[in-house]
Design a protein around this motif. Sequence first.
Motif, short mmCIF file in Angstrom:
data_model
loop_
_atom_site.label_atom_id
_atom_site.label_comp_id
_atom_site.label_asym_id
_atom_site.label_seq_id
_atom_site.Cartn_x
_atom_site.Cartn_y
_atom_site.Cartn_z
N GLN A 153 33.85 40.44 38.05
CA GLN A 153 34.42 39.15 37.58
C GLN A 153 35.64 39.06 36.85
OE1 GLN A 153 34.24 36.21 38.97
NE2 GLN A 153 32.07 35.45 39.42
N GLU A 155 25.38 32.35 44.72
CA GLU A 155 26.63 31.69 44.19
C GLU A 155 27.50 32.59 43.38
OE1 GLU A 155 23.61 30.13 43.33
OE2 GLU A 155 23.72 28.94 45.17
N ARG A 175 27.33 35.77 44.03
CA ARG A 175 28.02 36.86 44.78
C ARG A 175 29.17 36.35 45.62
NH1 ARG A 175 22.34 37.68 46.16
NH2 ARG A 175 22.42 36.53 48.01
N ILE A 176 29.07 34.99 46.13
CA ILE A 176 30.39 34.50 46.70
C ILE A 176 31.26 34.54 45.53
CG2 ILE A 176 31.13 32.13 47.49
CD1 ILE A 176 28.25 31.58 48.68
N ALA A 177 31.24 34.15 44.31
CA ALA A 177 32.13 34.28 43.18
C ALA A 177 33.15 35.65 43.27
CB ALA A 177 31.84 33.61 41.92
N LEU A 181 32.84 37.83 45.53
CA LEU A 181 33.64 37.81 46.97
C LEU A 181 34.85 37.30 47.00
CD1 LEU A 181 30.68 37.76 49.43
CD2 LEU A 181 31.99 39.95 48.85
N LYS A 182 35.03 36.12 46.35
CA LYS A 182 36.21 35.57 46.51
C LYS A 182 37.14 36.38 45.45
CE LYS A 182 34.91 30.55 46.95
NZ LYS A 182 34.39 29.32 46.52
N ARG A 183 36.74 36.85 44.10
CA ARG A 183 37.35 37.78 43.39
C ARG A 183 38.03 38.95 44.02
NH1 ARG A 183 39.24 37.15 37.88
NH2 ARG A 183 37.84 35.34 38.07
N ARG A 203 38.56 38.83 47.32
CA ARG A 203 39.69 38.25 48.06
C ARG A 203 40.86 38.26 47.45
NH1 ARG A 203 41.10 33.55 50.19
NH2 ARG A 203 39.34 32.28 49.22
N GLU A 249 27.91 34.83 53.24
CA GLU A 249 28.46 34.74 52.06
C GLU A 249 29.88 35.14 52.18
OE1 GLU A 249 25.74 36.84 49.40
OE2 GLU A 249 24.16 35.32 49.61
N ALA A 279 33.23 32.82 51.21
CA ALA A 279 34.20 33.35 50.31
C ALA A 279 35.65 33.27 50.85
CB ALA A 279 33.85 34.64 49.67
#
Length: 260
Positions: free
Chosen positions: A114, A141, A143-145, A147-149, A151, A227, A231
């Motif tokens: 994170q 949630e 994990r998706i956060a 994965l967005k990080r 990205r 997921e 993301a």
Amino acid sequence: MPQLIALSPADPLAIAYHDYARQYEADFVERWDELIDWEKRAAGEGAFFHDLLRQAGAWRVLDAATGSGFHAAQLHKAGFDVTACDGSPTMVDRARRNFDRLGVDVPVHRYDWQALDARVLGTFDAVLCLGSSLCHLFESEARIAVLKRFRQMLKPGGLLLIDQRNFEAILAGRFTSSGRYYYCGDTARVTLGELNESVCEFVYRFADGAQYRLRVCPIRPRQLQDELRAAGFRAPHAYGDFKPVYDVMNVDFIVHQAHA
Ligand code: SAM
């Protein structure tokens, strides 16, 4: 020798036990390389990751869960520009010592996923999260956060490679650890402790009697693909034990690839 920890999921301490950094206690991490056996692991993987990266035109690579540094060192030796990160202080220390021992010049940082920041580290052609690491996060949630990080750490179109133990087969009662991939050392035996839809516990028993446990979330492959899409990743695609065509009940690990 570490104590066996027996916690019921209702025990408040179980929450702390789920904390990944605490699970990688110093003496377990000291034996991580014995568990994976770098030479046999390299032979089991062959050029799989190098080839995927080269096909994607990736050169600048972030190994975001480097552990003791296995993939970062292999990729550096193969000519990639690698940055290694991990959130566990004991793993970061181990990776640093491994890089010194091997004489490989790979920058290594301690970052929780994170906290990864493209303004500090720059952006990458590829992000790796390997060795069944994402399953340290128990909430979809979260994990998706993360994965967005990942990205955000990628250049547009950049490649994410993320793998998991095959929890589809494990939850179906078909846990195997062939010893050919990932955990290749022959001085430890990996068995299952608690197993249900929310927790999967791996028990690592070394020949000298030492035992360690890792408790993770058994993420099914399809769930991880969902997921990845949630993301914002495109075209998720999976391999079983490094093969594009596989029987999901007969592979140890699933590698997912997706593009930012
Ligand atoms: N990739 C290495 C390998 O294959 O040998 C290590 C795999 S080990 C099973 C999982 C790694 O993920 C650990 O080193 C752990 O510290 C790291 N990890 C788990 N959760 C993390 C998080 N939230 N942030 C950063 N690292 C994390």
